[in-house]
Every structure is written in structure tokens, then in C-alpha cells.
Write a protein that holds these residues in place. Structure first.
Motif, short mmCIF file in Angstrom:
data_model
loop_
_atom_site.label_atom_id
_atom_site.label_comp_id
_atom_site.label_asym_id
_atom_site.label_seq_id
_atom_site.Cartn_x
_atom_site.Cartn_y
_atom_site.Cartn_z
N LYS A 62 9.18 1.51 -15.23
CA LYS A 62 9.09 0.10 -15.61
C LYS A 62 7.79 -0.53 -15.15
CE LYS A 62 14.07 -0.80 -15.72
NZ LYS A 62 14.07 -0.88 -17.19
N THR A 63 7.11 0.10 -14.19
CA THR A 63 5.85 -0.44 -13.67
C THR A 63 4.87 0.68 -13.39
OG1 THR A 63 6.55 -0.29 -11.35
CG2 THR A 63 7.06 -2.36 -12.52
N ILE A 64 3.60 0.30 -13.30
CA ILE A 64 2.55 1.18 -12.77
C ILE A 64 1.77 0.37 -11.74
CG2 ILE A 64 2.31 2.68 -14.77
CD1 ILE A 64 -0.09 1.02 -15.65
N SER A 65 0.96 1.04 -10.94
CA SER A 65 0.15 0.37 -9.92
C SER A 65 -1.29 0.81 -10.05
CB SER A 65 0.68 0.71 -8.51
OG SER A 65 2.04 0.32 -8.38
N PHE A 66 -2.17 0.12 -9.32
CA PHE A 66 -3.59 0.46 -9.33
C PHE A 66 -4.01 0.91 -7.95
CE2 PHE A 66 -3.44 -2.89 -12.74
CZ PHE A 66 -3.51 -1.99 -13.78
N GLY A 67 -4.94 1.87 -7.89
CA GLY A 67 -5.40 2.42 -6.62
C GLY A 67 -6.72 1.84 -6.19
N SER A 68 -7.10 2.11 -4.94
CA SER A 68 -8.32 1.57 -4.38
C SER A 68 -9.57 2.24 -4.96
CB SER A 68 -8.33 1.70 -2.86
OG SER A 68 -8.19 3.05 -2.48
N ARG A 69 -9.40 3.35 -5.69
CA ARG A 69 -10.54 3.95 -6.38
C ARG A 69 -10.44 3.74 -7.89
NH1 ARG A 69 -14.31 6.20 -3.70
NH2 ARG A 69 -15.11 7.28 -5.53
#
Length: 480
Positions: A33-40
């Protein structure tokens, strides 16, 4: 925690709306239902993602949990057209350079502009930093087992960045110990159009920018920064947003290292439709800078709770952190920070691991509060969580007291200047300053126009707050 998650490689943090929509649809088909973003500037899938579902992403570069085989390339493409930049470094230049890197890097590569503050300069193993010479870059190398970054003794041509990166990876088996050894080995391996380094890299200090909300650019279009506290971006919203990008003829979406993303080039006539879209999904685009300037370990609920506790204390005490950034580290270890202030949680001693003991923390701050100095100073050690808010407020005050002192001290002595008091008007929403000495060229207001002469419908050029949101400030100003 980053190792626990599957990562989708997004080269340079830049992808098209169609690509993001395809990722959202594939994630949905995999039961997410979701995705996230990384620091790179990569995309992260939830920890519970079934490995068999990763097969649905067959057309994408996927790095599975606990795998370090591929690293994403970080770039400051996201800053072009919206923040200060080297004049020759356009968005197209970034895209051409990224296209030339046709191998899958195992080293972290940063391709960045030194004036912007949204993307870190020195957190990679190979850090390409734009010079004043068109199409030439400084290169700072810090191999995984090196203590610090060393400057490559030549400027790198834009179209050689891919070749240089691959050549450095090919010589890792030689275990090079010095930058001179790397230079000799790379020079023997590939032909390049290097240029002599004629002056050291200068990285000017700028406060960390406010990067959220709908903002106007100098070209008359808008850019939109979106940030969600929990770094869990709803797939339904992302799909609808990508469709809106297609309707607005927007070709790129940019991921930032702060777990957020930016959409650039929104036409004036589409602004209302975008605002309706945000309202439909209940998207808040007016977070305080207290929220936006944190770098946390990925998918770490404990760090997120600590951040919320500290932000609540700042808010309750009306503390300004404008221009500062904060980071939380799991445990004291050799890492490469890119924030002004670092909160390190101490690791529980092994012989006490069976006991319930209090957590303790160390506080560090970057020299001059500038992460690009790469030099951190310990402020306190082994303090309790309840002590952190007051100590961080103390550091915030130190930052504002020293702000500008370094620049003034380094200026050569010159003719004596007259000191006068000047009135300016400052937006209380985003702290943008209107000075009649400069006017507002983004809205066609010439220099010399007093604030009271502005029309009643004047709005802040950054956050579009109304004229009433501006308050008069008096500051000391030197004139010739």
C-alpha cells in the motif's frame, strides 16, 4: 535498517512520472500500500515484502535485503532551477552524465553542485563536485576503508565521469592506499581529458533550505516539495500525482536525500488543479522547518519517536532551527554524517545487556555548523534523553550567535564602511526577507519599492503567504 529493505535503484534520484507510476502499480500488485524513499535517493519497499513478489519488478534494478552489490548514484539534479547553482550545470547536463554511467556501481557515487544544500557533497566513495570551469569536476575519493576523503589531483571532464568511476572500481583489487596510486592506475587504464586543478575547491556556506510546499521559480512556473513524516507514501496518491504530471506535461520527478520528493515545472494554469489534488488526499504541505531538517535511520521507529519528542519540545519552546539540520545515529560507530548536529545513541555494554538500563546519548556538531567541513566536535557525552532538548536548544543558540562570523573574519581588511540601521520585512511562514533595496524581481517589483507601496495582493515569492504575514525587522547594515 537500510540493509533489511529491498531497494529500487533510481539513478541520480531522477525518474519520469510514467516510471514512478509503473513502480506504484507493480508495488500494488505485490500487495503493498506504500513505498518509502531512502537517503541515497532510492525507493524502499517495506520490510515484510515477500521475496517472491520482487519478481514483479523484473524490469527494474532491485537490490534485495542484506545485499550490497549495487549502490545508487546520488545527484543534485533536484536542486536545478529552484536553488542556487553553478551557471553551466543545467538539468540536461546531469541527465547526460547519468546516461553515460552504464555499469552498476558497487561504490557510492555523488554528482553534486557545491552551492546547493539539499544534497550532501561528501557522503559517497567517489564525490564529483562541479568546478567553475564548464564541464569539469573536482573528485574527492574516500574508499570504504579510508579514514577521510582525498582530492584527486586533476579535474574530471563531464563525459569521463562514468569511465573514471568504473576504472576506480576495477582497481580495487589492487588495494590502493593513496590518491596518487589511484591517479597512476586510472591514468594507465583509461584515456581522459583531465584538466589541471588551478585552485582549491571552495564550498560557500548556505543555511539548509525550506524545500516543501508549492513555490514559484524565477521562470514563473512552480515547484512542489512533498514530505510525509512517516516516510510511507501512499500508492493511490502517487498514481494520481503521476497522472497529474502527465496532464501538466511534467517530465521528471526528483527524490531528495531527506525522504521526500520534488516536482518541478508546474505551469501557472495548473496550480489550482494541483492544490485540489493535494486537498483531495489530505496532503499537508506546510510542515515546520522543525520537521523537515532531520535525517533518520531508515525504517527505525525508535529514532522516529525520539525525533517527535525533540520536535515537540522545540515547538513548545518556540525554538528556531532555520538553516540547521539534525541527524540521529543508532549507535556510536564510524559513519559519515551530513547534518549540522548529530545525536548518537550509545550502545549498551555487552556485560549489561541483560539489565534494563537507561539509554544515553552523545551530541556532536559540525565545525561552524557546516556538514561540508566533515569535522565534528563533541558537545556532550552520556546524557539522558530528558536532557537532550535543552542541550539542542543550547546548540541552536550557538549556531545563530556565530552565524556570519566566519565570513566576516575571513574578509580582507578594506576601507572603513558606514554602519546604518535598515528596515526589512520578513515572512513569518518561511522567513523570506523583502528588502526595498532589492525589490522582488520574481514579481516585477523594481529595486527601491517600499514595502508599504506593494499592492494588497502581494504574496511571498517562496511560500505565497499574504502580505499581512510579513513583519518589520531592523538590522544593522554596512554601506560604502
Amino acid at each position: 535498517m537500510r540493509k533489511n529493505l529491498s531497494r529500487i535503484i533510481v539513478k541520480g534520484g531522477v525518474l519520469s512520472p510514467a516510471e514512478l507510476r509503473s513502480i506504484a502499480e507493480t508495488a500494488e500488485a505485490a500487495g503493498l500500500k506504500t513505498i518509502s524513499f531512502g537517503s541515497r535517493q532510492d525507493i524502499l519497499l517495506p520490510e515484510a515484502t515477500d521475496e517472491t513478489n520482487l519478481e514483479k519488478f523484473e524490469d527494474l534494478s532491485i537490490v534485495k535485503p542484506y545485499s550490497d552489490t549495487i549502490e545508487n548514484i546520488v545527484s543534485s539534479y533536484v536542486s536545478t532551477d529552484i536553488f542556487p547553482t553553478t551557471p553551466w550545470l543545467t538539468g540536461d547536463r546531469y541527465l547526460y552524465i547519468l546516461e553515460q554511467i552504464r555499469y552498476e556501481p558497487i561504490l557510492k557515487i555523488n554528482i553534486v553542485e557545491p552551492r546547493q544544500r539539499l544534497v550532501p557533497l561528501f557522503t559517497g566513495h567517489l564525490n564529483f563536485i562541479a568546478s567553475d570551469h564548464e564541464d569539469y569536476w573536482y573528485l574527492y575519493i574516500r574508499l570504504p576503508d579510508w579514514e577521510k576523503a582525498e582530492m584527486y589531483p586533476a579535474l574530471i571532464y563531464s563525459w569521463d565521469i562514468g569511465k573514471i568511476g568504473q576504472a576506480v572500481e576495477n582497481i580495487l583489487q589492487e588495494e590502493p592506499e593513496t590518491i596518487e596510486m589511484i591517479f597512476d592506475l586510472v591514468s594507465d587504464a583509461v584515456d581522459t581529458e583531465n584538466r589541471t586543478v588551478d585552485k582549491p575547491l571552495e564550498v560557500p556556506f548556505y543555511p539548509f533550505p525550506y524545500y516543501e510546499g508549492m513555490n514559484r521559480t524565477g521562470t514563473g512556473k512552480y515547484w512542489l516539495g512533498l514530505y510525509w513524516r512517516n516516510n510511507k507514501y501512499d500508492l493511490e496518491f502517487l498514481k494520481a500525482m503521476c497522472d497529474m504530471c502527465a496532464e501538466s506535461k511534467i517530465g521528471r520527478i526528483c527524490i531528495t536525500p531527506w525522504k521526500s520528493f520534488i516536482v518541478k515545472g508546474i505551469p501557472v494554469e495548473s496550480k489550482l488543479q494541483w492544490e485540489k489534488l493535494l486537498g483531495k488526499f489530505g496532503i499537508n504541505v506546510r510542515h515546520s522547518m522543525l520537521e523537515l531538517n532531520w535525517h533518520l535511520p531508515v525504517a527505525n521507529e525508535e529514532a522516529l519517536r525520539l525525533k517527535k519528542y525533540l520536535v515537540a519540545n522545540f515547538d513548545q519552546n518556540d525554538i528556531s532551527t532555520y538553516g540547521l539540520t539534525f541527524g540521529i545515529a543508532n549507535y556510536t560507530r564510524r559513519v559519515y554524517y551530513f547534518t549540522s548536529v548529530v545525536i548518537e545513541k550509545n550502545k549498551t555494554p555487552k556485560d549489561l545487556s541483560d539489565f534494563d538500563i537507561r539509554d544515553t546519548f552523545n551530541l556532536l556538531y559540525a565545525k561552524d555548523f557546516d556538514p561540508n567541513t566533515r569535522e565534528y566536535i563533541t558537545h556532550v557525552q552520556d546524557v539522558d534523553k530528558v536532557e537532550l532538548p535543552s542541550l539542542l536548544m543550547e546548540l541552536s543558540q550557538m549556531y545563530f550567535e556565530q552565524l556570519g562570523n566566519k565570513t566576516e573574519q575571513e574578509k580582507p581588511a578594506g576601507p572603513r564602511k558606514e554602519v546604518v540601521e535598515a528596515e526589512v520585512f520578513q515572512c513569518q511562514e518561511c522567513l523570506t526577507v523583502y528588502d526595498k533595496a532589492y525589490g522582488d524581481e520574481t514579481q516585477g517589483i523594481p529595486a527601491g519599492t517600499a514595502f508599504k507601496e506593494l499592492s494588497g495582493d502581494y504574496t511571498c515569492p517562496v511560500c505565497e503567504a499574504p502580505k499581512a504575514a510579513f513583519k518589520m525587522k531592523v538590522f544593522v547594515k554596512q554601506i560604502d
